[in-house]
Structure formats: C-alpha cells, structure tokens
Motif scaffolding. Structure first.
Motif, PDB file in Angstrom:
ATOM      1  N   LYS A 121      70.595  49.469   9.313  1.00  0.00           N
ATOM      2  CA  LYS A 121      69.544  50.225   8.622  1.00  0.00           C
ATOM      3  C   LYS A 121      68.772  49.359   7.642  1.00  0.00           C
ATOM      4  CE  LYS A 121      68.841  54.231   5.579  1.00  0.00           C
ATOM      5  NZ  LYS A 121      69.482  55.389   4.906  1.00  0.00           N
ATOM      6  N   TYR A 122      69.474  48.570   6.835  1.00  0.00           N
ATOM      7  CA  TYR A 122      68.827  47.904   5.708  1.00  0.00           C
ATOM      8  C   TYR A 122      68.397  46.459   5.987  1.00  0.00           C
ATOM      9  CZ  TYR A 122      69.979  51.871   2.774  1.00  0.00           C
ATOM     10  OH  TYR A 122      70.050  53.136   2.236  1.00  0.00           O
ATOM     11  N   VAL A 123      68.895  45.878   7.074  1.00  0.00           N
ATOM     12  CA  VAL A 123      68.530  44.484   7.370  1.00  0.00           C
ATOM     13  C   VAL A 123      67.859  44.366   8.736  1.00  0.00           C
ATOM     14  CG1 VAL A 123      69.342  42.104   7.542  1.00  0.00           C
ATOM     15  CG2 VAL A 123      70.471  43.679   5.959  1.00  0.00           C
ATOM     16  N   VAL A 124      68.562  44.771   9.790  1.00  0.00           N
ATOM     17  CA  VAL A 124      68.044  44.584  11.148  1.00  0.00           C
ATOM     18  C   VAL A 124      66.771  45.389  11.367  1.00  0.00           C
ATOM     19  CG1 VAL A 124      68.544  44.792  13.609  1.00  0.00           C
ATOM     20  CG2 VAL A 124      70.354  44.090  12.022  1.00  0.00           C
ATOM     21  N   GLU A 125      66.749  46.640  10.941  1.00  0.00           N
ATOM     22  CA  GLU A 125      65.594  47.508  11.176  1.00  0.00           C
ATOM     23  C   GLU A 125      64.544  47.416  10.076  1.00  0.00           C
ATOM     24  OE1 GLU A 125      67.102  51.445  11.803  1.00  0.00           O
ATOM     25  OE2 GLU A 125      68.165  50.893  13.655  1.00  0.00           O
ATOM     26  N   SER A 126      64.774  46.570   9.109  1.00  0.00           N
ATOM     27  CA  SER A 126      63.806  46.378   8.034  1.00  0.00           C
ATOM     28  C   SER A 126      62.619  45.553   8.534  1.00  0.00           C
ATOM     29  CB  SER A 126      64.465  45.654   6.859  1.00  0.00           C
ATOM     30  OG  SER A 126      63.513  45.288   5.884  1.00  0.00           O
ATOM     31  N   HIS A 127      61.490  45.727   7.873  1.00  0.00           N
ATOM     32  CA  HIS A 127      60.315  44.913   8.180  1.00  0.00           C
ATOM     33  C   HIS A 127      60.182  43.739   7.216  1.00  0.00           C
ATOM     34  CE1 HIS A 127      59.024  47.398   4.805  1.00  0.00           C
ATOM     35  NE2 HIS A 127      58.086  46.492   4.574  1.00  0.00           N
ATOM     36  N   LEU A 128      61.068  43.667   6.214  1.00  0.00           N
ATOM     37  CA  LEU A 128      60.919  42.689   5.138  1.00  0.00           C
ATOM     38  C   LEU A 128      61.224  41.267   5.611  1.00  0.00           C
ATOM     39  CD1 LEU A 128      62.656  44.569   2.182  1.00  0.00           C
ATOM     40  CD2 LEU A 128      60.197  44.371   2.651  1.00  0.00           C
ATOM     41  N   PRO A 129      60.544  40.265   5.040  1.00  0.00           N
ATOM     42  CA  PRO A 129      60.924  38.868   5.292  1.00  0.00           C
ATOM     43  C   PRO A 129      62.389  38.670   4.937  1.00  0.00           C
ATOM     44  CG  PRO A 129      58.848  38.983   4.082  1.00  0.00           C
ATOM     45  CD  PRO A 129      59.401  40.380   4.104  1.00  0.00           C
ATOM     46  N   VAL A 130      63.069  37.803   5.692  1.00  0.00           N
ATOM     47  CA  VAL A 130      64.513  37.675   5.510  1.00  0.00           C
ATOM     48  C   VAL A 130      64.965  36.231   5.639  1.00  0.00           C
ATOM     49  CG1 VAL A 130      64.977  38.158   7.953  1.00  0.00           C
ATOM     50  CG2 VAL A 130      66.776  38.581   6.253  1.00  0.00           C
ATOM     51  N   VAL A 131      65.951  35.866   4.804  1.00  0.00           N
ATOM     52  CA  VAL A 131      66.643  34.579   4.901  1.00  0.00           C
ATOM     53  C   VAL A 131      68.038  34.852   5.450  1.00  0.00           C
ATOM     54  CG1 VAL A 131      67.471  32.534   3.683  1.00  0.00           C
ATOM     55  CG2 VAL A 131      65.405  33.711   2.882  1.00  0.00           C
ATOM     56  N   LEU A 132      68.382  34.187   6.552  1.00  0.00           N
ATOM     57  CA  LEU A 132      69.724  34.287   7.129  1.00  0.00           C
ATOM     58  C   LEU A 132      70.442  32.967   6.882  1.00  0.00           C
ATOM     59  CD1 LEU A 132      68.904  35.919  10.605  1.00  0.00           C
ATOM     60  CD2 LEU A 132      69.533  37.075   8.476  1.00  0.00           C
ATOM     61  N   ASP A 133      71.571  33.029   6.179  1.00  0.00           N
ATOM     62  CA  ASP A 133      72.311  31.822   5.836  1.00  0.00           C
ATOM     63  C   ASP A 133      73.796  32.056   6.084  1.00  0.00           C
ATOM     64  OD1 ASP A 133      72.836  29.266   4.777  1.00  0.00           O
ATOM     65  OD2 ASP A 133      73.103  30.048   2.750  1.00  0.00           O
ATOM     66  N   ALA A 134      74.550  30.985   6.219  1.00  0.00           N
ATOM     67  CA  ALA A 134      76.016  31.003   6.205  1.00  0.00           C
ATOM     68  C   ALA A 134      76.596  32.058   7.143  1.00  0.00           C
ATOM     69  CB  ALA A 134      76.497  31.196   4.759  1.00  0.00           C
ATOM     70  N   ASP A 135      77.312  33.038   6.601  1.00  0.00           N
ATOM     71  CA  ASP A 135      78.015  34.016   7.439  1.00  0.00           C
ATOM     72  C   ASP A 135      77.081  34.824   8.329  1.00  0.00           C
ATOM     73  OD1 ASP A 135      80.308  33.152   6.235  1.00  0.00           O
ATOM     74  OD2 ASP A 135      80.599  34.912   4.960  1.00  0.00           O
ATOM     75  N   ALA A 136      75.847  34.999   7.926  1.00  0.00           N
ATOM     76  CA  ALA A 136      74.887  35.746   8.749  1.00  0.00           C
ATOM     77  C   ALA A 136      74.651  35.064  10.090  1.00  0.00           C
ATOM     78  CB  ALA A 136      73.568  35.909   8.005  1.00  0.00           C
ATOM     79  N   LEU A 137      74.844  33.760  10.143  1.00  0.00           N
ATOM     80  CA  LEU A 137      74.589  33.000  11.361  1.00  0.00           C
ATOM     81  C   LEU A 137      75.726  33.119  12.362  1.00  0.00           C
ATOM     82  CD1 LEU A 137      73.113  29.845   9.595  1.00  0.00           C
ATOM     83  CD2 LEU A 137      71.851  31.732  10.641  1.00  0.00           C
ATOM     84  N   TYR A 138      76.822  33.773  11.953  1.00  0.00           N
ATOM     85  CA  TYR A 138      77.953  34.034  12.848  1.00  0.00           C
ATOM     86  C   TYR A 138      77.997  35.501  13.287  1.00  0.00           C
ATOM     87  CZ  TYR A 138      79.856  29.502  11.352  1.00  0.00           C
ATOM     88  OH  TYR A 138      80.046  28.162  11.104  1.00  0.00           O
ATOM     89  N   ALA A 139      77.045  36.298  12.824  1.00  0.00           N
ATOM     90  CA  ALA A 139      77.071  37.735  13.060  1.00  0.00           C
ATOM     91  C   ALA A 139      76.099  38.108  14.177  1.00  0.00           C
ATOM     92  CB  ALA A 139      76.708  38.480  11.776  1.00  0.00           C
ATOM     93  N   PRO A 140      76.596  38.436  15.369  1.00  0.00           N
ATOM     94  CA  PRO A 140      75.712  38.767  16.494  1.00  0.00           C
ATOM     95  C   PRO A 140      74.693  39.844  16.162  1.00  0.00           C
ATOM     96  CG  PRO A 140      77.973  38.550  17.246  1.00  0.00           C
ATOM     97  CD  PRO A 140      78.019  38.491  15.756  1.00  0.00           C
ATOM     98  N   GLN A 141      75.100  40.854  15.395  1.00  0.00           N
ATOM     99  CA  GLN A 141      74.172  41.927  15.036  1.00  0.00           C
ATOM    100  C   GLN A 141      72.974  41.390  14.270  1.00  0.00           C
ATOM    101  OE1 GLN A 141      75.828  44.814  12.357  1.00  0.00           O
ATOM    102  NE2 GLN A 141      74.240  46.335  12.752  1.00  0.00           N
ATOM    103  N   LEU A 142      73.221  40.518  13.301  1.00  0.00           N
ATOM    104  CA  LEU A 142      72.132  39.968  12.491  1.00  0.00           C
ATOM    105  C   LEU A 142      71.292  38.967  13.269  1.00  0.00           C
ATOM    106  CD1 LEU A 142      73.968  39.528   9.062  1.00  0.00           C
ATOM    107  CD2 LEU A 142      72.422  41.363   9.764  1.00  0.00           C
ATOM    108  N   LEU A 143      71.905  38.281  14.231  1.00  0.00           N
ATOM    109  CA  LEU A 143      71.148  37.306  15.022  1.00  0.00           C
ATOM    110  C   LEU A 143      70.096  37.986  15.898  1.00  0.00           C
ATOM    111  CD1 LEU A 143      73.892  34.727  16.057  1.00  0.00           C
ATOM    112  CD2 LEU A 143      72.273  34.642  14.145  1.00  0.00           C
ATOM    113  N   GLY A 144      70.241  39.281  16.110  1.00  0.00           N
ATOM    114  CA  GLY A 144      69.194  40.003  16.830  1.00  0.00           C
ATOM    115  C   GLY A 144      67.854  39.942  16.118  1.00  0.00           C
TER     116      GLY A 144
END
Length: 470
Positions: free
Chosen positions: A303-326
């Motif tokens: 809800k708050y990251v993947v479906e957001s329209h906001l600019p985003v920085v993905l670092d560290a643990d986010a790069l191991y998370a398949p959901q966030l890599l979408g």
C-alpha cells in the motif's frame, strides 16, 4: 565533468585523417604534457629516470627524455630495445642530442613508466614483473605514461603493476583508468592534449567523469518560504533502527523541509525528526531498505511503497525483497537504487537468474551497470565503490572522488538520506544521485580527523559546513 572513452583509437585516427596531424606530432605533444608536469613540480637539475618499452608508448618516453635533456639529469633505460618504427626514429633523435642512455636502473627524483600504454591485452612477462618490482621499490615520485604498466586494456589489474603517484593520460580519459581495483596504482589522473584542443579531439560520448566543480548544493534564496516548500522525506526505520535514523538525519540536514521516520515499533528519534506508523499523506519522497529487516508486513509495503507514486530510494534490504523489486518495472516513477557489489549480485540473480559473485561484479562494473540499464533504462542505478558508477537512460557518470574514510558502516545510510532529501525537494533521480554522491565524498574529504575515525554523524556535521558555489 569530462568525457570518457573506452578507447582513443578512433580519436587518434581522426587527427590523422581529418586534421592532417602525424603520429610524430601527437607523440611530441604527449611527451610535452608529461614534461610540463615535471617542470611545474620539480626544480631544474632534478634526476629523472625514464624506462621506455619497445613500441609507441616507449617512444613517448624517449621523446620526453629528449625534451628534458639539459635542464634535468635524465637517464633513459630501454630494457627490451625498440621495435616500432617511431620508437626507432625517436631513439635516433635522442642519441643525436646526447641523451644519457643507460642499462642500469637508478632511484631518482622522478621515475617515469613508459613501458606499455593503453591497449595491453596480455599478461606481462616475468622480466617485466621483475622490472616493475625494482621501480616500485624506489622512493622517487612515480609518473605513468598514459596507463601504468600492469593495468590491462579494460582496467584489470595484473599480478604486478607500476605503482604511480600520477598517471598522465593522452588525448582523452579512458574507461580502463576507473576500475576500482586499479585505483591505487593509477594515482591522480591528468589528461594532456595531443596537438588539438579536447573539444576538437574528442567525439560524442555518453560516459562522463564527475569533478568537484560539478557539485551543486541546494540553495535557499527566497525568504518568503515555509517548510512545506522544501519537501517531505519519509524514511522507513526497520529492525536495525540506527540505519534509518542516520538516513533521516542526513535527509533533514541536506535541506528536506520535513523528515518523518516510518516506524513499526516505538523508537526514540532526535527531537527534530517526526515519526509515524504510516507514510504521511504530504510526503514527497520515500527511502526504504536501510536496516529494514522483516519489520513491515507485505500488505503495508504494497500500500505505502509499491503502489505509491512517490519517488523512491531502494537500498540494502530492499534490494533482497522481491515485492519491492517490482517497483523497478514502474516506468513513470523516479526510482533510485544504491547497491554495493554484493547487493547488486543478489539483485541481478533475482532479476535474471544469472549468478555472479561480488568479485565478478567488481571486475565487470562497467559492463554490469550497462546491462542493468538495458533492462531498466528509466531506473537510476548507483553502484557503490571507490569509483561510484551512476547510470540512467544510457548516460553513465563516474564519481572517482571517494576515499577510504567512507569504508565504514553507516556511510551508505547517509547517502540514501541525501538522495531522498533531494528527491523530496523535486530533483530528478539522476540529478539526486549525482549530487548526493558528490556531497558525500566532499564532506568526507574535508573531514579533518584521522582517516580511520570518521563516523556517519561526522559526515552529516561536515555537510552543514559545505559552501554553496552554484
């Protein structure tokens, strides 16, 4: 910034075919660049040892010996003789002038390596390795002609290489000079012209080397403003809460009008940082991954990251998370990712199924960022390293200004905070990554403490002292 090229072969060819210059003319100017550096930094009468190879790079060294002869105590060594026609011609000229040609190596005030230049695509032999070992043992100031011997065509470091204090490279900057593993043997890099200006010599390039003068700090000029005018950075604070807090402090320090820590558990942040259990409705950029762990549920992240329209920085643990890599598939969103080589290797495996060790990523840094860009041209990739690579939409930028002070946990969290701060203030992904990387290295460089002692909080304090020269 300066243009960077994989090879200068076509650029030299243009000088011959379009401008009517000869190999001889280019060689004179190549040597002149080294001679001027020596004249500007070493008094007349200083001893100069020049070790020249059999080809045209060796000929550059022989020309340098001729140009310095008389004003300096020059010794020219030709350990393997001469082979190319230009090397033979230049040797004849040096001999006619009376240049001192010797067989033994002597420690000198200045030591010049002109054995092999750019384009070396084979391992050096044992005799050359022994020669380099001798040269490296000397105390004199070491200058490499074009590229240090022992640095291969693609920048790959061989078992033995000339340990240069400065490399004077000819015509244009070359990609092979900016591979991380060769950084310490290449030293400071200086480019010299070859009879025409760089504007006439160089062609089009989509690769650039960043310089200190490219730094553009955020500037607050208008007085009739409020905190909402400078954006609202939302920084996720996970299991290792220190990482998120460092990033948030960095974001606030670098000009974000508001900074909120998005938390799952009770924490005690600095009083100037807000915290909330959701991304604030007025947030203008998000950073996630620093110390994230498994704190947040999938539905929450969706809800708050993947479906957001906001600019985003993905670092560290986010790069191991398949959901966030979408998020990488979202072409209408500013997305910045900031992996180090190990994280990039894991990320690449998830995206493509290809397996690379972190060491292989380091060996193929340029290739890997370009391959990523082919798949996700809209994403800004910042690959951390001694020479940080930043790429988006086919344009690649190299920040070569990093130092060992930054080799400490938390430096990357500061960087993520800097990037999200600029995204929140309305910067594009590529501009935010470039400027944040320049701020990080500039602050580290200006830190006055011991090289081993700098903390992430020291970097953040130093950022406040940087002066706006926009």
């Amino acid at each position: 910034m300066q243009k960077l090229f994989r090879s200068c072969y076509e650029l030299d060819k243009k000088c011959y075919e379009k401008y009517g210059l000869t190999e001889d003319i280019l060689m004179e100017h190549a040597a002149r660049g080294m001679a001027e550096y020596i004249k500007n930094n070493f008094k007349k009468g200083s001893s100069v040892l020049i070790v020249s190879g059999v080809g045209n790079n060796g000929a550059d060294g022989t020309v340098l010996a001729r140009q310095l002869h008389g004003a300096y105590e020059v010794r020219l060594v030709l350990p393997f003789g001469v082979r190319s026609e230009m090397a033979k011609v230049q040797l004849q000229r040096a001999e006619a002038l009376g240049v001192n040609i010797v067989k033994e190596l002597y420690d000198s005030d200045v030591i010049v390596d002109a054995l092999f230049g750019a384009g070396l695509n084979r391992d050096i032999d044992k005799a050359t390795e022994y020669l380099l070992h001798q040269l490296n043992s000397f105390k004199g100031y070491k200058i490499a002609c074009d590229v240090p011997t022992g640095v291969g065509e693609n920048g790959k470091l061989m078992p033995m290489a000339f340990n240069a204090d400065v490399t004077v490279t000819m015509g244009a900057l070359k990609e092979g000079l900016y591979l991380d593993e060769s950084k310490d043997v290449i030293g400071k890099i200086i480019r010299t012209d070859l009879g025409v200006s760089s504007q006439m010599y160089e062609g089009e390039s989509k690769t650039f080397v960043l310089e200190p003068s490219d730094l553009r700090l955020p500037s607050r000029v208008a007085d009739a403003t409020h905190k909402g005018d400078f954006g609202h950075a939302a920084v996720f604070c996970g299991e290792k809460e220190g990482a998120g807090i460092i990033a948030a402090i960095s974001a606030s320090r670098f000009g974000a009008g508001l900074t909120t820590l998005v938390v799952h558990a009770k924490i005690t942040p600095p009083p100037y940082l807000m915290h909330a259990t959701v991304v604030p409705a007025n947030a203008s950029a998000i950073a996630i991954g620093m110390g994230l762990g498994g704190h947040f549920e999938s539905e929450f992240l969706q809800k708050y990251v993947v479906e957001s329209h906001l600019p985003v920085v993905l670092d560290a643990d986010a790069l191991y998370a398949p959901q966030l890599l979408g998020i990488l598939e979202q072409k209408n969103r500013e997305v910045v990712i900031t992996p180090h080589p190990k994280e990039f290797a894991a990320l690449w495996k998830r995206l493509t199924g290809e397996i690379f060790a972190a060491r292989e990523v380091q060996d193929k840094r340029f290739e890997m960022v370009r391959r990523f860009n082919d798949k996700y041209p809209h994403v800004t990739l910042l690959l951390k390293g001694a020479n940080t690579l930043i790429m988006q939409e086919e344009k690649l930028y190299i920040n070569p200004l990093g130092c060992s002070k930054l080799s400490k946990g938390g430096s990357g969290d500061v960087l993520s905070g800097l990037i999200v701060s600029l995204l929140a203030q309305g910067y594009s992904g590529i501009d935010a990554a470039i400027q944040a990387s320049l701020v990080l290295v500039t602050a580290a460089d200006q830190y006055k403490g011991s090289s081993y002692a700098m903390l992430p909080t020291d970097i953040i304090k130093q950022i406040a002292l940087l002066e706006v020269n926009n």
